[in-house]
Scaffold this motif. Structure first.
Motif, PDB file in Angstrom:
ATOM      1  N   UNK A  44      14.889   0.270  13.654  1.00 20.48           N
ATOM      2  CA  UNK A  44      14.461   1.087  12.511  1.00 20.48           C
ATOM      3  C   UNK A  44      13.477   2.117  13.065  1.00 20.48           C
ATOM      4  N   UNK A  45      14.049   3.154  13.679  1.00 22.42           N
ATOM      5  CA  UNK A  45      13.260   4.087  14.492  1.00 22.42           C
ATOM      6  C   UNK A  45      12.059   4.676  13.745  1.00 22.42           C
ATOM      7  N   UNK A  46      12.333   5.342  12.624  1.00 18.74           N
ATOM      8  CA  UNK A  46      11.223   5.975  11.890  1.00 18.74           C
ATOM      9  C   UNK A  46      10.221   4.923  11.404  1.00 18.74           C
ATOM     10  N   UNK A  47      10.735   3.786  10.974  1.00 17.96           N
ATOM     11  CA  UNK A  47       9.861   2.710  10.496  1.00 17.96           C
ATOM     12  C   UNK A  47       8.951   2.209  11.602  1.00 17.96           C
ATOM     13  N   UNK A  48       9.515   2.032  12.781  1.00 17.06           N
ATOM     14  CA  UNK A  48       8.730   1.544  13.922  1.00 17.06           C
ATOM     15  C   UNK A  48       7.664   2.573  14.312  1.00 17.06           C
ATOM     16  N   UNK A  49       8.047   3.852  14.288  1.00 22.77           N
ATOM     17  CA  UNK A  49       7.080   4.921  14.567  1.00 22.77           C
ATOM     18  C   UNK A  49       5.939   4.848  13.552  1.00 22.77           C
ATOM     19  N   UNK A  50       6.306   4.644  12.292  1.00 19.90           N
ATOM     20  CA  UNK A  50       5.305   4.554  11.219  1.00 19.90           C
ATOM     21  C   UNK A  50       4.389   3.359  11.408  1.00 19.90           C
ATOM     22  N   UNK A  51       4.969   2.227  11.785  1.00 20.07           N
ATOM     23  CA  UNK A  51       4.158   1.023  12.016  1.00 20.07           C
ATOM     24  C   UNK A  51       3.128   1.298  13.118  1.00 20.07           C
ATOM     25  N   UNK A  52       3.601   1.916  14.203  1.00 20.30           N
ATOM     26  CA  UNK A  52       2.722   2.184  15.347  1.00 20.30           C
ATOM     27  C   UNK A  52       1.549   3.069  14.955  1.00 20.30           C
ATOM     28  N   UNK A  53       1.835   4.125  14.188  1.00 16.32           N
ATOM     29  CA  UNK A  53       0.768   5.040  13.771  1.00 16.32           C
ATOM     30  C   UNK A  53      -0.184   4.333  12.798  1.00 16.32           C
ATOM     31  N   UNK A  54       0.406   3.590  11.856  1.00 12.19           N
ATOM     32  CA  UNK A  54      -0.408   2.950  10.820  1.00 12.19           C
ATOM     33  C   UNK A  54      -1.350   1.910  11.420  1.00 12.19           C
ATOM     34  N   UNK A  55      -0.858   1.135  12.380  1.00 11.68           N
ATOM     35  CA  UNK A  55      -1.712   0.081  12.945  1.00 11.68           C
ATOM     36  C   UNK A  55      -2.822   0.704  13.786  1.00 11.68           C
ATOM     37  N   UNK A  56      -2.491   1.806  14.471  1.00 11.59           N
ATOM     38  CA  UNK A  56      -3.517   2.478  15.265  1.00 11.59           C
ATOM     39  C   UNK A  56      -4.640   3.001  14.363  1.00 11.59           C
TER      40      UNK A  56
ATOM     41  N   UNK B  54       0.846  -1.192   0.000  1.00  9.91           N
ATOM     42  CA  UNK B  54       0.000   0.000   0.000  1.00  9.91           C
ATOM     43  C   UNK B  54       0.884   1.245   0.000  1.00  9.91           C
ATOM     44  N   UNK B  55       0.296   2.364  -0.316  1.00 14.26           N
ATOM     45  CA  UNK B  55       1.010   3.641  -0.142  1.00 14.26           C
ATOM     46  C   UNK B  55       1.115   3.919   1.355  1.00 14.26           C
ATOM     47  N   UNK B  56       1.984   4.855   1.735  1.00 15.78           N
ATOM     48  CA  UNK B  56       2.094   5.233   3.148  1.00 15.78           C
ATOM     49  C   UNK B  56       1.197   6.442   3.394  1.00 15.78           C
ATOM     50  N   UNK B  57       0.326   6.333   4.382  1.00 17.76           N
ATOM     51  CA  UNK B  57      -0.618   7.417   4.675  1.00 17.76           C
ATOM     52  C   UNK B  57       0.104   8.684   5.111  1.00 17.76           C
ATOM     53  N   UNK B  58      -0.467   9.820   4.738  1.00 18.03           N
ATOM     54  CA  UNK B  58       0.136  11.113   5.088  1.00 18.03           C
ATOM     55  C   UNK B  58       0.340  11.240   6.611  1.00 18.03           C
ATOM     56  N   UNK B  59      -0.665  10.872   7.403  1.00 19.84           N
ATOM     57  CA  UNK B  59      -0.536  11.009   8.874  1.00 19.84           C
ATOM     58  C   UNK B  59       0.605  10.145   9.395  1.00 19.84           C
ATOM     59  N   UNK B  60       0.825   9.009   8.730  1.00 17.06           N
ATOM     60  CA  UNK B  60       1.887   8.093   9.140  1.00 17.06           C
ATOM     61  C   UNK B  60       3.242   8.736   8.810  1.00 17.06           C
ATOM     62  N   UNK B  61       3.349   9.220   7.582  1.00 14.98           N
ATOM     63  CA  UNK B  61       4.582   9.873   7.141  1.00 14.98           C
ATOM     64  C   UNK B  61       4.902  11.087   8.020  1.00 14.98           C
ATOM     65  N   UNK B  62       3.876  11.875   8.346  1.00 15.96           N
ATOM     66  CA  UNK B  62       4.078  13.061   9.185  1.00 15.96           C
ATOM     67  C   UNK B  62       4.673  12.684  10.538  1.00 15.96           C
ATOM     68  N   UNK B  63       4.220  11.561  11.096  1.00 16.21           N
ATOM     69  CA  UNK B  63       4.777  11.149  12.403  1.00 16.21           C
ATOM     70  C   UNK B  63       6.196  10.627  12.265  1.00 16.21           C
ATOM     71  N   UNK B  64       6.490  10.049  11.105  1.00 13.61           N
ATOM     72  CA  UNK B  64       7.816   9.442  10.914  1.00 13.61           C
ATOM     73  C   UNK B  64       8.923  10.477  10.701  1.00 13.61           C
ATOM     74  N   UNK B  65       8.599  11.516   9.931  1.00 12.21           N
ATOM     75  CA  UNK B  65       9.646  12.420   9.437  1.00 12.21           C
ATOM     76  C   UNK B  65      10.600  12.989  10.496  1.00 12.21           C
ATOM     77  N   UNK B  66      10.102  13.449  11.646  1.00 13.67           N
ATOM     78  CA  UNK B  66      11.039  14.007  12.629  1.00 13.67           C
ATOM     79  C   UNK B  66      12.097  13.004  13.095  1.00 13.67           C
TER      80      UNK B  66
END
Ligand SMILES: Cc1ncc(COP(=O)(O)O)c(C=O)c1O
Ligand code: FES
Length: 395
Positions: free
Chosen positions: A240-252, A13-25
């Protein structure tokens, strides 16, 4: 401009904007090593902890039972090899099914070479595994049962709770590859008697290259990646810090929207299925009519080669996939389609359309508009079609 329709969400799937926004920092500002004691490290650790809590909540697990990995493939490898190596004194027998993803099948085949015995259970024509057959396959040497939650090709959802119960009663570990299920249909590790569960973020609008293995407290398994003390000494390597952050947001997000999104997808899927079956001849639906993933439609078209179908759809801007030889890079047609009993030549003419939250009703209309013509044109070019017109039907 050419219309573009993505219907290959089971692939990724594509990565959701909200997920990407949480990952970027976490690439440039909060980039500390979660193992470091200083402030930079502590901030990173906090983010990993939050992702672990979110993942646990999505599965009804405890945060200490979640271990981050590089994806579904690693989680499957770890669950199966980890249990096999750690429980050798109890037995050497593993039960799985003939329709698993290669991450499970090839792992089991590797273990066979190492002296383990593996039973590959058959499935029925819908791709269903029968709990009764699981029960019958158990021996006093069985240490692990691994059955996928939902099939990635044909979308069939397996009776996980029942199989988990059988395993639990016999004191055998139960692993499920839930890569296609998590974020799409309800998953509850406690209620479903699951000991180990694999998931992958890029199947539910998270980033690629990150996943998790749920390991129920008390399950005995060896580490798979050796090195540092990360993930409570069980999975080494800087997170994989940003990746893990992204996983957490995406699953929520996925679990919060699950009911609404699965209803919407299932309605689109059903319109697609009935549209195809009603307008095209000599076609069959693969997978179970109702026990199937909300976004999955899989068809076999007689007298057609999957590869040419995909190319023709691609020229119309439609991204799909097939269980055919050419696309998978191997010479065999899909092991899943063969396992549900399709003859070789029918398996070759298969098409998987998997819907996601970026698809619309107009996308379905568009596919229903172009697909019948493509099928007709390809059939006209097929000598088999000419010979068999009005003759024997396989589908
Ligand atoms: C059922 C299933 N298991 C495992 C995998 C592998 O996951 P990953 O791509 O994260 O390694 C996939 C993805 O294709 C899958 O569909
Ligand atoms: S679909 Fe291409 S060889 Fe069978």
């Amino acid at each position: 401009m050419q219309k573009r329709v993505y219907m290959d969400h089971a692939a990724t799937t594509y990565t959701k904007q909200e997920v990407l926004d949480e990952m970027l920092p976490y690439f440039k500002e909060i980039y500390g090593n979660p193992s470091s004691v200083h402030g930079f490290g502590r901030e990173a650790r906090k983010a990993v902890d939050l992702a672990r809590e979110r993942t646990a909540a999505a599965l009804n697990a405890s945060p200490e039972e979640i271990y981050f990995t590089s994806g579904g493939t690693e989680a499957d490898n770890w669950a199966i090899k980890g249990v096999a190596w750690a429980n050798k004194e109890r037995g050497n027998h593993i039960i799985t099914t003939s329709i698993e993803h290669h991450a499970v099948l090839h792992t089991c085949q590797y273990l066979e070479k190492m002296g383990f015995e593996v039973t590959y259970l058959p499935v029925d024509s819908y791709g269903l595994v029968y709990p009764e057959q699981v029960k019958e396959a158990i021996t006093d040497k069985t240490i692990l049962i691994s059955v996928m939650f939902a099939n990635n090709e044909i979308g069939t959802i397996e009776p996980i709770r029942e199989i988990g119960q059988i395993a639990r009663e016999r004191g055998i570990y139960f692993h499920t590859d839930a890569v296609q299920a998590v974020g799409h249909i309800p998953v509850d590790v406690k209620e479903m008697n699951i000991d180990l569960l694999s998931l992958s973020a890029h199947k539910f609008y998270g980033p690629k290259g990150v996943g998790a293995l749920y390991i129920r407290k008390g399950v005995k398994l060896h580490p798979f990646i050796h090195g540092g003390a990360q993930e409570r000494n069980r999975r080494a390597g800087t997170e994989n810090l940003a990746g893990i952050v992204g996983l957490g947001k995406a699953i929520e997000l996925a679990v919060a929207n699950l009911e609404e999104s699965s209803k919407r997808l299932a309605a689109m899927r059903d319109r697609l299925i009935s549209g195809v079956l009603n307008t095209i001849e000599n076609v069959r639906l693969n997978g179970h009519p109702t026990k199937r993933l909300p976004g999955n439609a899989n068809f076999s078209f007689e007298f057609i080669e999957g590869e040419s179908l995909l190319l023709s759809l691609d020229m119309k801007g439609i991204a799909a996939s097939s269980g055919s030889a050419c696309t998978s890079g191997s010479l065999d047609p899909s092991h899943v389609l063969l396992a549900i009993g399709l003859p070789h030549e029918i398996a070759h003419g298969s098409l998987r359309l998997t819907l996601g939250d970026d698809n619309t009703d107009e996308d379905i209309d568009y596919v229903l508009e172009v697909l019948p013509d493509i099928v007709q044109r390809l059939r006209e070019m097929s000598p088999l079609f000419a010979q068999n017109k009005g003759g024997k039907r396989y589908v």
